[in-house]
Enzyme design. Structure first.
Site, mmCIF file in Angstrom:
data_model
loop_
_atom_site.group_PDB
_atom_site.id
_atom_site.type_symbol
_atom_site.label_atom_id
_atom_site.label_comp_id
_atom_site.label_asym_id
_atom_site.label_seq_id
_atom_site.Cartn_x
_atom_site.Cartn_y
_atom_site.Cartn_z
ATOM 1 N N SER A 146 0.833 -1.194 0.000
ATOM 2 C CA SER A 146 0.000 0.000 0.000
ATOM 3 C C SER A 146 0.879 1.259 0.000
ATOM 4 O O SER A 146 1.788 1.393 0.807
ATOM 5 C CB SER A 146 -0.878 -0.020 1.244
ATOM 6 O OG SER A 146 -1.685 1.111 1.247
ATOM 7 N N GLY A 147 0.627 2.143 -0.906
ATOM 8 C CA GLY A 147 1.377 3.401 -0.980
ATOM 9 C C GLY A 147 2.617 3.311 -1.854
ATOM 10 O O GLY A 147 3.372 4.270 -1.968
ATOM 11 N N THR A 169 -1.574 2.645 -7.909
ATOM 12 C CA THR A 169 -2.674 3.376 -8.542
ATOM 13 C C THR A 169 -2.129 4.460 -9.470
ATOM 14 O O THR A 169 -2.638 4.651 -10.579
ATOM 15 C CB THR A 169 -3.575 3.994 -7.459
ATOM 16 O OG1 THR A 169 -4.006 2.934 -6.616
ATOM 17 C CG2 THR A 169 -4.773 4.679 -8.054
ATOM 18 N N ASN A 209 -0.994 5.564 3.135
ATOM 19 C CA ASN A 209 -1.148 6.263 1.861
ATOM 20 C C ASN A 209 -2.293 7.259 1.977
ATOM 21 O O ASN A 209 -3.376 6.905 2.427
ATOM 22 C CB ASN A 209 -1.449 5.205 0.770
ATOM 23 C CG ASN A 209 -1.622 5.820 -0.611
ATOM 24 O OD1 ASN A 209 -1.595 7.027 -0.780
ATOM 25 N ND2 ASN A 209 -1.799 4.951 -1.599
ATOM 26 N N SER A 252 -5.286 6.066 -0.505
ATOM 27 C CA SER A 252 -5.214 4.602 -0.605
ATOM 28 C C SER A 252 -6.487 4.033 -1.226
ATOM 29 O O SER A 252 -7.598 4.409 -0.836
ATOM 30 C CB SER A 252 -5.010 4.035 0.801
ATOM 31 O OG SER A 252 -5.008 2.642 0.735
ATOM 32 N N SER A 253 -6.309 3.161 -2.200
ATOM 33 C CA SER A 253 -7.482 2.541 -2.820
ATOM 34 C C SER A 253 -8.014 1.493 -1.860
ATOM 35 O O SER A 253 -7.281 0.587 -1.477
ATOM 36 C CB SER A 253 -7.101 1.862 -4.128
ATOM 37 O OG SER A 253 -6.080 2.576 -4.767
ATOM 38 N N GLY A 304 -2.612 -3.405 -2.104
ATOM 39 C CA GLY A 304 -1.277 -3.915 -1.807
ATOM 40 C C GLY A 304 -1.243 -4.437 -0.388
ATOM 41 O O GLY A 304 -2.097 -4.105 0.443
ATOM 42 N N GLU A 325 -0.779 -4.832 3.312
ATOM 43 C CA GLU A 325 -0.710 -3.764 4.319
ATOM 44 C C GLU A 325 -0.790 -4.308 5.748
ATOM 45 O O GLU A 325 -1.437 -5.311 6.027
ATOM 46 C CB GLU A 325 -1.769 -2.681 4.069
ATOM 47 C CG GLU A 325 -3.194 -3.099 4.232
ATOM 48 C CD GLU A 325 -4.167 -1.961 3.866
ATOM 49 O OE1 GLU A 325 -3.764 -0.981 3.207
ATOM 50 O OE2 GLU A 325 -5.342 -2.069 4.238
HETATM 51 N N1 LIG Z 1 5.105 8.091 -10.148
HETATM 52 C C1 LIG Z 1 4.791 8.888 -9.142
HETATM 53 N N2 LIG Z 1 5.131 10.187 -9.194
HETATM 54 C C2 LIG Z 1 4.823 11.005 -8.192
HETATM 55 N N3 LIG Z 1 4.188 10.616 -7.084
HETATM 56 C C3 LIG Z 1 3.823 9.334 -6.941
HETATM 57 C C4 LIG Z 1 4.100 8.407 -7.977
HETATM 58 N N4 LIG Z 1 3.620 7.215 -7.589
HETATM 59 C C5 LIG Z 1 3.065 7.402 -6.369
HETATM 60 N N5 LIG Z 1 3.182 8.669 -5.979
HETATM 61 C C6 LIG Z 1 2.705 9.261 -4.720
HETATM 62 O O1 LIG Z 1 2.450 8.209 -3.825
HETATM 63 C C7 LIG Z 1 1.122 8.209 -3.399
HETATM 64 C C8 LIG Z 1 0.611 6.797 -3.250
HETATM 65 O O2 LIG Z 1 0.568 6.198 -4.490
HETATM 66 P P1 LIG Z 1 -0.565 5.172 -4.877
HETATM 67 O O3 LIG Z 1 -0.413 4.914 -6.281
HETATM 68 O O4 LIG Z 1 -1.881 5.674 -4.397
HETATM 69 O O5 LIG Z 1 -0.168 3.910 -4.039
HETATM 70 P P2 LIG Z 1 -0.863 2.488 -4.016
HETATM 71 O O6 LIG Z 1 -1.958 2.505 -5.007
HETATM 72 O O7 LIG Z 1 0.217 1.553 -4.353
HETATM 73 O O8 LIG Z 1 -1.358 2.291 -2.655
HETATM 74 C C9 LIG Z 1 0.372 8.998 -4.418
HETATM 75 O O9 LIG Z 1 -0.743 9.629 -3.870
HETATM 76 C C10 LIG Z 1 1.403 9.993 -4.902
HETATM 77 O O10 LIG Z 1 1.425 11.089 -4.047
HETATM 78 MG MG LIG Z 2 -3.906 2.255 -4.792
#
Ligand SMILES: Nc1ncnc2c1ncn2[C@@H]1O[C@H](COP(=O)(O)OP(=O)(O)O)[C@@H](O)[C@H]1O
Ligand SMILES: [Mg+2]
Length: 1030
Positions: free
Chosen positions: A127-128, A132, A177, A180-181, A401, A403
């Site tokens: 997660s984070g 996404t 996060n 977080s989804s 992910g 967590e």
């Molecule tokens: N490629 C990226 N560039 C900039 N910031 C990112 C990137 N990937 C993730 N982040 C930052 O990390 C945070 C969490 O990412 P996210 O994709 O929501 O994580 P996950 O879906 O794996 O839980 C996002 O809200 C963003 O702020």
């Molecule tokens: Mg996500």
């Protein structure tokens, strides 16, 4: 040149990578290695992490591991996702340019187009870690850079706008996060045969519903609630009876952090409103959706009191009133349903009051059910706006992910189970199957050891013995089942399992950190302690029947749609939440297995969500449990490229003259020839029974693929274009036919043009071949006039050709005949019989003209001569004479003597009768003394003679066909007369009054001859092609 391109990179002795094709890379891109496969010390975890770190500090967050993309969350905007970047990665080889999520997207897209196989991109990480975000970038890449039609623009917008909607309703701030989804998402993007995205479909997985009513410390409820309060207009809030202050809503304050500095709820609201309208939500639907969100908040503030007799009642009357308004249900019924439950025993319905705690639980269950089902409705609605089937698919999986929190409940259990399943899939597709293949292929192979998490998956999902089965059993078991009895059951069944521990089963050290109501699972990614509290309820996921009944009556269409009456009638027990989840995951795995996978492995650099911080311990942990090192070892030891002989040969045969275009021999032999030709050394490839294994991948971009794709594409496009054109043509012709009688215009122009054109073509083939051929194709109405003009033109042309073809002597004959016709046609009876007879050049040969006469004439040449009878002016005695025509005069000869000479100038006229006699009178100017008087002659060829004289003397207009008698001047100014009459026999003699009487035998010859018949009389030279029949 292609052969050179096959060797893409080399690893130098210093461990640095030198790329042969590194033109596109900047120095900055070359920090560390771009592909872990190139790591010299590939067994060293430290080297691996160092490479990640070095690149991370240079903001190079992407690194390849073969075809796997490893991504480290930068936690800041890197400005590497612009349209220019997309352009740079389009159609470019994986290795030619620095690693990027766009490169993976593009590669997958091209693989789909060339191989026509469905693809999927699996994004995993805790997660984070950035899953996404990665999935959004991929979606953006396809939406922006794939070819699209104008009408697909709306699809593209819907595709992109689905994200803000789903994120508002399905994402929340957690400790891990901020965005977080809290649901799993699998999206199929559908493409047509040209690679144009034409539709999409989203599958959603298990939304974390408990968050609606409860959040752990430091976490929030779903974004949408805060966004509404922050961004909604005054009127909206007034209508919903909501206050801007989130602190006032019990469902929003459990985590004690309604406001987060990193999040802008106002912007989020704006984006949501815009997205809803783009996707096609009507104003009414948006209002009803807001009513549902508002009702959840009011439900949270609905409180209960307890009477002394233990009766539970609703204390917040006002909240309830608003609630019934927003949900569109009956207030009394809702109050009743919140405080009582209906039981059916022995077919009879009984109402039993709820305790204070039960009423609170019923309220929370209702809030979760309303929100959860509305979320599903949203996804359905979005799917409707995206629906269209394509021929190939790219699946995009962004699912929860792994967590771990302080307190982990049923939701974390499900989420981590899902993570285990995905890891299984990854192992299956990258580690296990590849190694097994080498074994079966008989390739010498040192197996790479890896941790197979199947044992954990089994622990959770196995039938009868797995945690989910035990949980289900406990839920339906008669008697007093509770969360703790479930824990005991787990201990009984799973005690001793290497990955399962509880307080009771643990040894001293572990026991200290495990609560009595907890069990611990040793996941592939780490240990997690789950609190069993709430497991049974959440798995049961039940809502009292009476509440469902009230919801079914709702006037809010969304609520009504979500609570179907059929549900009340259906006696069958629905599947428990965990089992439902398990089944949907199994299905998902099958879907993913049926596609060709690409992987994005996301890594989280620190727990503080901070840019620039690289926590080595954290990263090492992830590298370990994601199995990246093992993955790398298999990659390195194995062969980067595997293909069935047939597929390999098929794809690369144009690179070698011996295998192109068709290899006739054994497949294996062909592959071997090809590989050797490509310059592979024996140690660089191995051939099993079915596979060719080469150490370096043959880059897909090399000529052949491009040529093949372009050629196939061109062929398909051409075929499609031809078909489309043909259909258009037929349509236009039919339309034109219907409108054929109308004015020439856009409705019928094509048809009329076609008819005209085909008439002209037919005409060209069927033109009349001679002046006598009167045939002519029937023209279409629109061409009548043109056809007539063409017909005349053609006739004139044929006549011209006909005339040109006539020989000079016959032209002369024709000229004379024409003059004869002008003079006598319809005038003189002897003309018609004369037509058939040719005019002769002369009727007296040289031998018939006396030499003396010739000598007398001297240089004057006789051009025509004929025997005539001359009648004396007195007495009309007949005297045989010769009539000779020279260039300038008419000469009358008696045997050897020239009796009379009449210069043409002196010729006054020529008279003949209209009958069939041969009399002609030459009128002569009398003042000329030399001239005696007019000459009266009889001749067998009167038509010929008169025509010749008239023409030679240029006196055609002085020929007179007399209707009655002919008067002429006789000697000494006297006048003579020739009378004509019909009689039984021909006679010329002196008649009454001193006139010459000519008696003509009745003649029944034709009075007129058709010109056409005349034509046959004249032989002519063949004039080209219009003669053949003549
Ligand atoms: N490629 C990226 N560039 C900039 N910031 C990112 C990137 N990937 C993730 N982040 C930052 O990390 C945070 C969490 O990412 P996210 O994709 O929501 O994580 P996950 O879906 O794996 O839980 C996002 O809200 C963003 O702020
Ligand atoms: Mg996500």
């Amino acid at each position: 040149m292609l052969r050179h391109r096959l060797r893409i990179f080399n690893v130098g002795v210093d461990g640095r990578v030198r790329l042969v094709l590194e033109g596109a890379l900047t120095a900055r891109d070359r920090v560390g290695v771009q592909d872990f496969v190139l790591l010299e010390n590939f067994n060293s975890e430290a080297a691996f992490i160092e490479n990640l770190r070095r690149r991370f500090t240079e903001n190079l967050i992407y690194t390849y591991m073969g075809s796997v993309l490893v991504s480290v969350n930068p936690y800041k905007d890197l400005e590497i996702y612009s349209p220019q970047h997309m352009e740079r990665y389009r159609g470019v080889s994986y290795y030619e340019i620095s690693p990027h999520i766009y490169a993976l997207s593009d590669n997958t897209y091209r693989a789909m187009k060339t191989s026509r196989r469905d693809q999927c991109i699996l994004i995993s990480g805790e997660s984070g870690a950035g899953k996404t975000e990665a999935s959004k970038k991929i979606l953006l890449y396809y939406a922006v850079s794939c070819p699209a039609h104008q009408r697909m623009a709306s699809l593209r917008d819907c595709l992109l706008q689905s994200t803000p909607v789903l994120e508002a309703f399905g994402n929340a701030k957690t400790l891990r996060n901020d965005n977080s989804s809290r649901f799993g998402k699998y999206m199929d993007i559908q493409f047509d045969f040209r690679g144009v995205p034409v539709g999409a479909h989203i599958l959603n997985y298990l939304l974390e519903k408990s968050r609606v009513v409860h959040q752990n410390h430091g976490e929030r409820n779903y974004h949408v609630f805060y966004q509404l309060l922050e961004g909604g207009t005054e009127e909206q809030l007034l209508h919903l009876h909501l206050d801007r202050n989130p602190q006032k809503y019990l469902y929003l304050v459990k985590g004690n952090c309604p406001r987060v500095s990193s999040m802008n709820d106002k912007n989020g609201w704006k984006a949501l409103v815009k997205a809803l309208s783009v996707i096609g939500f009507t104003e009414g639907e948006v209002q009803e959706l807001l009513d549902v969100i508002g009702s959840v908040l009011h439900l949270g503030n609905t409180q209960f009191g307890e009477e002394e007799d233990g009766q539970t009642y609703v204390t917040t009357e006002m909240e309830l009133k608003t609630l019934t308004q927003l949900l569109g249900v009956d207030g009394a019924a809702l109050t009743e349903a919140l405080t009582h439950k209906k039981l059916t025993a022995n077919g009879e319905e009984m109402i039993s009051p709820l305790t204070f705690e039960q009423a609170g639980a019923a309220r929370d269950a209702l809030a979760q059910a309303v929100y959860g089902r509305t979320f599903t409705w949203l996804v359905e609605k979005i799917n409707q706006s995206l629906a269209l089937d394509g021929s190939s698919v790219i699946g995009l999986l962004d699912i929860y992910g792994f967590e771990v929190f302080q307190h982990n409940s049923f939701e974390q259990f499900c989420i981590n189970y899902c993570s285990e399943k995905l890891q299984q899939l990854f192992i299956e597709l990258t580690l296990r199957s590849e190694q097994e293949e080498y074994e079966t292929e008989g390739v010498a192979w040192e197996p790479v050891q890896y941790f197979d998490n199947k044992v954990i998956c089994d622990l959770i999902e196995e039938k009868h013995k797995g945690i989910i089965s035990i949980l289900d059993e406990e839920c339906v078991r008669p008697g007093e089942a509770c969360d703790l009895s479930f824990l005991e059951k787990l201990e009984d069944t799973l005690g001793g399992h290497a990955h399962f521990v509880t307080h009771k089963l643990a040894n001293g050290k572990t026991r200290r950190v495990l609560g009595r109501e907890e069990f611990r699972l040793l996941h592939y990614a780490g240990e997690v302690n789950y609190t069993v509290t709430g497991f049974l309820d959440k798995n049961n996921d039940t809502l009292y029947r009476s509440l469902k009944e009230v919801m079914c009556q709702s006037t809010n269409h969304i609520v009504e749609h979500c609570f179907r009456r059929g549900e009340l009638v259906d006696q069958k027990r629905p599947e428990m939440a965990a089992t439902q989840f398990k089944n949907s995951l199994t299905k998902l795995m099958e879907t993913l297995m049926s596609k060709e996978p690409s992987y994005v492995r996301c890594i989280k650099p620190n727990d503080a969500k901070q840019p620039g911080r690289f926590d080595e311990v954290l990263v090492r942990h992830q590298v370990k449990y994601l199995g990246l090192m093992e993955n790398l070892r298999v990659r390195r030891a194995g062969f980067a490229y595997r293909r069935h002989f047939e597929a390999f040969l098929q794809r690369y045969k144009p690179l070698c003259p011996e295998t192109w275009p068709v290899w006739q021999g054994e497949l294996a032999e062909g592959v071997s020839t090809l590989v050797q030709y490509l310059g592979y050394k024996p140690e660089e490839y191995k051939m099993g029974r079915y596979l060719v294994l080469s150490e370096y991948p043959v880059p897909e971009e090399i000529g052949v693929i491009v040529i093949q794709a372009a050629w196939r594409g061109m062929k398909a496009r051409r075929r499609a274009r031809r078909r489309r054109d043909a259909a258009d043509l037929i349509r236009r012709l039919i339309k034109g036919f219907i409108h054929r009688h109308e004015e020439y215009g856009p409705d019928n122009d094509y048809f009329l043009d076609h008819v005209r054109c085909s008439f002209l073509k037919t005409l060209r083939r069927n033109l009349p071949r001679s002046v006598l051929d009167k045939s002519w194709p029937t023209p279409p109405p629109a061409l009548t006039q043109a056809s007539e003009e063409l017909r005349q033109l053609n006739m004139r042309n044929m006549v011209r050709k006909f005339c040109l073809a006539i020989l000079p002597e016959w032209r002369k004959q024709m000229d004379q005949k024409v003059v004869a016709s002008e003079l006598f046609r319809g005038q003189k009876d002897s003309y018609p019989p004369s037509v058939a007879a040719l005019f002769l050049g002369t009727r007296l040969g040289d031998e018939h003209i006396n030499l003396k006469v010739v000598q007398t004439l001297g240089s004057e040449k006789v051009q025509y001569g004929v025997s005539v009878i001359k009648y004396d002016r007195r007495g009309f005695k007949p005297r045989p004479r010769q009539l000779l025509l020279t260039g300038s005069a008419i000469i009358l000869v008696e045997k050897t003597k020239i009796k009379q000479r009449i210069d043409y100038d002196a010729l006054r006229g020529i008279s003949v009768s209209r009958l069939s006699d041969g009399i002609l009178v030459l009128h002569v100017l009398c003042e000329d003394n030399k001239q005696k008087a007019d000459l009266v002659l009889l001749c067998d060829h009167v038509i010929e003679v008169v025509t010749k004289v008239a023409m030679m003397a240029n006196k055609v207009d002085q020929v007179n066909v007399s209707q009655g008698s002919i008067r002429f001047s006789a000697a000494r100014s006297k006048e003579g007369v020739v009378d004509f009459t019909r009689g039984p026999e021909l006679k010329v003699a002196k008649g009454k009054h001193g006139h010459l009487l000519v008696i003509i035998v009745n003649d029944s010859s034709k009075s007129c001859i058709d010109l056409n018949e005349c034509v046959h009389l004249f032989p002519f030279r063949p004039p080209g092609r219009c003669d053949s029949k003549e």
